[in-house]
Enzyme design. Structure first.
Site, short mmCIF file in Angstrom:
data_model
loop_
_atom_site.label_atom_id
_atom_site.label_comp_id
_atom_site.label_asym_id
_atom_site.label_seq_id
_atom_site.Cartn_x
_atom_site.Cartn_y
_atom_site.Cartn_z
N GLN A 79 29.43 28.13 31.04
CA GLN A 79 29.93 28.84 32.22
C GLN A 79 31.24 29.56 31.89
O GLN A 79 32.33 29.02 32.06
CB GLN A 79 30.15 27.84 33.36
CG GLN A 79 30.66 28.50 34.60
CD GLN A 79 29.84 28.15 35.82
OE1 GLN A 79 29.04 27.24 35.79
NE2 GLN A 79 30.07 28.88 36.88
N PHE A 80 31.11 30.79 31.43
CA PHE A 80 32.29 31.57 31.06
C PHE A 80 33.19 31.85 32.26
O PHE A 80 34.39 32.08 32.11
CB PHE A 80 31.91 32.88 30.36
CG PHE A 80 31.37 33.94 31.27
CD1 PHE A 80 32.23 34.89 31.82
CD2 PHE A 80 30.02 33.99 31.58
CE1 PHE A 80 31.73 35.88 32.66
CE2 PHE A 80 29.52 34.98 32.41
CZ PHE A 80 30.38 35.93 32.96
N THR A 81 32.66 31.80 33.47
CA THR A 81 33.45 32.12 34.66
C THR A 81 34.56 31.10 34.93
O THR A 81 35.43 31.35 35.77
CB THR A 81 32.57 32.27 35.92
OG1 THR A 81 31.88 31.04 36.16
CG2 THR A 81 31.57 33.40 35.74
#
Length: 151
Positions: A79-81
């Protein structure tokens, strides 16, 4: 690395309307990696996640880790966010998220090391995933390996 850890009764990951991974009781992890992360961050995160005592014992006290519960498992989702910058304006910036090649390599190392400790399944790095879960508690923790205490 940043991790959002949720204690769950069950969780699953769908890609293209097909369940690709699922667990029953255990941990759902959302894993974000930045370019500054190293193998030391991976080792720290694996040690913390696999030994966190956030499951109840017979006295209803949080004394058990995911390794200690019957059939405990982990669903790990990239989850890069988690590295979104939201201080300026209304559109998040993701410039702090790791380069995809670096992030995928460390994410894979992280999951392989976790698998050596406890059953671990994953989503697909970079895919559009739909995550379903039933929170247990709810219990949600955040770990940032930049905030670890040196030993």
């Amino acid at each position: 690395m940043k991790l959002v850890i949720q204690r769950v009764k069950q969780a699953s990951c769908r890609v293209d309307d097909r369940i690709i991974s699922e667990i029953q009781q255990g941990l759902l992890l959302f894993v974000g990696i930045e370019d500054a992360d190293t193998d030391a961050d991976v080792a720290y995160a694996v040690r913390k996640v696999s030994h966190l005592r956030i499951f109840s014992d017979d006295a209803d006290k949080m004394n058990l880790s995911v390794k200690d519960i019957a059939n405990g498992a982990i669903l790990s989702i990239s989850q890069f966010t988690l590295f979104a910058e939201t201080k300026k304006g209304n559109r998040p910036s993701f410039t702090k998220a790791g380069n995809p090649e670096h992030a995928k390599a460390l994410y894979d190392k992280f999951n392989q090391a976790l698998q050596a400790e406890v059953q671990t399944v994953t989503g697909i790095f970079g895919a559009d995933m739909k995550i379903a879960l039933e929170n247990d508690g709810p219990v949600t923790l955040i770990i940032d390996t930049r905030e670890r205490v040196s030993s």
